[in-house]
Structure formats: structure tokens, C-alpha cells
Write an enzyme that holds these catalytic residues in place. Sequence first.
Site, mmCIF file in Angstrom:
data_model
loop_
_atom_site.group_PDB
_atom_site.id
_atom_site.type_symbol
_atom_site.label_atom_id
_atom_site.label_comp_id
_atom_site.label_asym_id
_atom_site.label_seq_id
_atom_site.Cartn_x
_atom_site.Cartn_y
_atom_site.Cartn_z
ATOM 1 C CG ASP A 122 -21.940 39.771 -37.249
ATOM 2 O OD1 ASP A 122 -21.958 40.243 -36.098
ATOM 3 O OD2 ASP A 122 -20.946 39.807 -37.975
ATOM 4 C CG ASP A 133 -15.277 42.587 -42.241
ATOM 5 O OD1 ASP A 133 -15.593 41.508 -42.760
ATOM 6 O OD2 ASP A 133 -15.995 43.184 -41.417
#
Length: 732
Positions: A448, A76
Site C-alpha cells: 500500500d 483491519d
Amino acid sequence: MPSSVADMPVRLYRAVLIAIAMTIGPAHAASAATPVSPPIKFQRYVWRDVVIGGGGFVTGLVFHPVEPNLLYARTDVGGTFRWDSSGRRWIPLNDNLSRDHAELLGVVSLAVDACDPERLYLACGSYLPDWGKPAALLWSPDRGVTWEHVPLPFKLGGNSDGRSTGERLQVDPHDGNILFLGSNQNGLWRSADRGRSWSQVTGFPARGVTLVLFDPRGAKGKATPTLYACASDLKGPAVFRSVDAGATWLPVPGQPAGFMAHHAAFDSNGTLYFSFANHPGPNGATNGAVWKLDPETGRWTEITPAIPNPAERDTFGYAGLATDAKQPGVVMVSTLDRWTRGDEIFRSTDAGASWKPVRPTSTWDASSAPYAAQLKPHWIGAFAIDPFNSDFALFVTGYGVWATQRATAVDTGAATPWTFANGGLEETVADGLVSPPVGAPLVSAIGDIGGFRHDDLSLSPASGTHQPFHGSSSSIDFARNLPAKLVRTHSGPTRGAISFDGGATWRDFASAPPAAIANGAGKIAIAADGRRIVWVPKSSAPFFSDDDGATWNESRGGPISPRDFHSTSPVADPVNATRFYLYDSVGGRVFISKNSGETFSAGAEIPPGGGTLRAEPDREGRLWVPTPQGLFVSEDSGAHFKRLASVDAGYELGFGRSAENGAPSTAFLLGRVGNIPALFRSDDAGKTWTAISDAAHKFGYLKAITGDPRVPGRVYLGTGGRGIVYGEPDPQ
């Protein structure tokens, strides 16, 4: 033609870089830049990954249907990778994308040509809102070594909801001139010239498309008559079919209602399987199903392995799906967003009549990236089975790829061994990097997965991520005269942490400014002597602490940091422990504190929109700010700045070890010098610059740059999706 500038003779290096510096890659050169005076020096660098292994959402896996051992993965934010079956690792294919084209590292779909294994197509573009940039089709004639770039008249969401559905881009298996591309919100598009030009398919009734799929039946050299495309609108039909090569479309009768299709695949008997969910994902799916269609009879049959049960809080959709090209009736599917019980993979050998869960009898080997052992497989948005080897299967997660060489083991009740297979696939967003003069050469703050202390750059750290684990880290700093003392901001409850042993262990702050809790962690800095910490949360004035984060007091006179990505970064003077600096990149002014962050006063005005303010090591009050209008340097702690005549524009900057004793710290700049955009090094305080990047190594958007204080010439790059890379002068 060489595959990269690094393969060329030195005498050609400068000419080639000028000719292609502003391009996507070596296969798509622009006109030469304006000659520069004085001439720019060039030095070849060797670029390597700082090994983490995975770390981001791998959104798709595509095997070539007729060429053995040819597998691609899309991500992504990190571009596309090709699997090297002999080396058992991934090869990055989009490191040639520059800062100006960084949004093309969001790959919403990829496609291979069944008639030509060399050709590869990518549908690229990261974001759909107004501020997102238009999409592009990248196509390669040589498996991703070189690229051509075709602009598209719409946006694509490679990092938007629904990014693991697909594939949206497909090449007609019988006529490689024909491609179809389903967009996120602009309908279905067709190309008849191998992607060089596109026209909208006016006969397709939906705006959002999740996948396109050709029926394998057809005649070589002729357009495939039957193909399917699936809409993302939950209020209408999801599955549409064309029987006239895509000219007209009708919904397939009898299909389930209330779902969108995530994936679809034929088996060798011609049965068509679908995974459905009630949301595009990767979050938000609470219901789903698996169905199969007999295209000959038009009969739909539900074959859902496990039914979501909201009464027991067991909600989820279905996403990943693959069939076995060698064994008709073999199908594997995955759940999506099954948070309470954990996502599951199911396998059927009888066309969905019965299913076996795979995970209860699976083993997991994360030795190549020990941090992954603490994470459960989630966001299993795609699944793939090797068409030439029924035992080789892979599935994606939000942090990388798991693979097995015994996918059939569950059929006999044996254990299925999974390996975290991400060698070479680095996909993290590095928001902060520090390279202290002692201890580990690199400590990072990463989105993340928090960040790492790297004692060995070639290995994913055995200790895993920073602990306690809190997800994203947004900034990091160390005390210049006490380099084992580090501070970091993160997304955990207290929004920050401190380390006294060079990042080996961390202790969460006892408290945090209320603004950090409410608005976001923001950025942090620590004084040279380690006694005072200055913190600028998002949408907030600065705060300071002199008790290692036990208590915080609000500063006076400083700017209010934005809440978006322009967060104001505090900077500690590397020599004078009483001085801190702030660059308001929105207002275009530097602020100065002479009392350890208790108060700030306005300093010099400089252009807004710049990168991170940096303090030159071992020099009191010498500040550098890269801006699109040039590189600005202060010799008097921010009271005045002077623009360096040698630099046209600057975006990010960092410092490393001096080239020789007594020389200024080496500066590394991402910017434009002599009208050439590149990564540069200066060993003489910015008087002259040496270009150290080449056409094959640009790495998209760089969020952090720092040199190594112990290794001359070494520079670390924190990218916006390709992890952390480091470069050193080529010894040859």
C-alpha cells in the site's frame, strides 16, 4: 501475575514459555509441551517498532462512555490499540497473537463495558470466504493486558468489505452480562454470560449486520429493553428495533430505502442519528445520506449535508458519525469515497439543520510521519468525539488516524488543526526487508505505501516513502558485493525500480516483462556483482536483464510462478554472481541457474508449502529452506538438501551478523524446535537454537525476517499487519 514473560525471573522463563507457547496469551494457558532433548535455551529480547506511523486502515474508534481518557482503536489487519493519553501514543494490545492465530488481528468490532472500565471485548476474524478461519471473541479483564479466547461458530470479516461499519459488538450498558454481536453473514448473536457462550437471535430477520446500538435509557442491573440493529441488505429495511431486550425485532417505520447504515449514535437529548451509504465500503459507495430519528414520535428527518451529484461525477456515501455527549445537537459526519473532490467532514451544532465543512479551514501536521503529507484523507469510515472533552476528536483513514484538540474551532470560523496521531500505531504489511552491510540499516518493501529507507529506526523517515510513489512493493534485494545497488518490484506501470544509492532514490525500470504488467509484479533478485537481475512475475516463467531493467529476456527451464501469494522468489548466490536459485513451493523442488538466470535446471526435491529460500551470506551455494516438515539445508547449490534434525518445522528464516569472528552467520527462524513454536536464533549453523520470543511478543504472521549484518543479535521482522519490529538481546 506478571503481564509478560519479560517481567519474570530468568529461572521461570523456560517453564512459562513451554506452558504458553501455543496459546493466545498469558491469561489462557495450554498444557505443557513435550519435554525436549537437548533442552532449549532461552534469551530475553527487547522488541521495538521500526517507526513508520500508521500505514494501514484504522477501522474503528471507541471511547469509554464513563471512564475519562480511555480510548481504543481497531484495525483491519493489525489488531487493537489503546490510547495512552499521557504519552500521546498508542499501545498495541494483540502482539501476543501467534502465526496460528494471525487472522484474529482482523478486528471487525470492539466493545467496552459501561459498568466496568477494565473489560474489553474484540470480535476477531479476517476473511469470509471458505478459506478463511473461524472467528473468535477475545475478552480482557484488564484493558487488553491479558486475554481470554472464545471460539465463535462462524467467520467474521475484519479485513472484508464493511469493516469500518459498526460497532457490531455491544455490551448492554445496564447489565454487563449481556452482549450482542452482529455478524457479517450469519445473523445476530447474543451472550448472557459476558461472552463465554453465544446463541443466535432467531427473531432477527437479516443475515448481515452492520451495527448494534442500545438505547441509553434503562434500569441498572436489568436488560436494556430497547436496542437497534442494522442490516446490510440493500433490498430490504436497514434499521430494526427491539423493545423486548432483543427477543423480537421489527423494521423501524418511515426509514429511508436503498441504503445500509454505517454508524448510528444518540445525542444527550435522545435523538438518534444515522449515516447511510449504498455500499459497505471502504470502496464502492456512490450514494448516501444522513438522517435523524426521534424515537419518541417515530419521525425521520433527512439532514444530509451534501447531496451526491452523479452528473458532476461527485459521488460518495456517508460513513463516520459521532455526537458530542456534552452538547446536544452537535454531530459530525464524514463522506466516504468522494474521490473527485476529496472526502469531507461536516459539523452541525443545531441537530443537522445546518452544516459547516471542516476541511476547508483545517491545517494538517504530518511531522511525526512525513510520508502522510503526500496522502489525502480517504476511507473516513469512523469518527469519534471524546465524551469528556468536546474539543478532542479523531477520524480514521486508510493510512492512520488524524486527531484535533480544537474540534469546536470551525463553529467560530477558526482553523481546525489536525495532527497525524499514530505514535505506537504501526499497521503495515512488510513483504520484503533488506539490511545491507553499509548505508541505512534497513530498507523495506511494504504493501500500500511502498516502503522506506530507514537511517534511524526510531523515526519515520523524513524523505517519506520510496519515490516515485506507486503503492505496494512486493519484494526487494541488494547486490551483495555492491550493496548500494538495490532492486524492487512494485505496483506501478513498469512494476519495478532500481536504486544506486542504497534506496535513497529510485528509478523505475525502462520496461517490464509483459507477464508482470498483466499478472502482477512478483519477486526479484540481483546478482552479487549487480550485473544481472532475475525477475519472476506472477503466473510467469523467470526473466533476466543485464542492462539495469532496460530490456528483459525470458529464462528457460524454470518453473511457472503461481498467481497467488505463493509467488516464486528468486535468490542470488551471495558469492558466485553467475548463480541464481528458485524454490517452487507448490511443486516442492529447487531450480538452479549456473549462467546468471538464462536457464534453470531442476535441483533437489524438498517438501512443498515452505517459506522463502535463503542463501547464507558469504557462503557460496549454502541454501536454507524452511518448510512445515523441517528446515532443509544444501551445501552444493541446491543439488542436494539435508533436513536439520534440530528443527521440527520452519516457516520463515533470515540471517544476521555472526556471534563472533569466524563463526557462521547467525540464523533467525520462525518455527518449531523441540515441539515449541517460537522465534529462534542459532549461532552455530543450526546445531542448537535459542528461543528469543515470549508469550507477549509473537506478532502474528511474519512475512519477512532478516538479521542486521552490523549489530550482533539484532533481527528485523516484517509482519502481516503490525508493521516492522526489531529485537535485540536484553542487556539486563
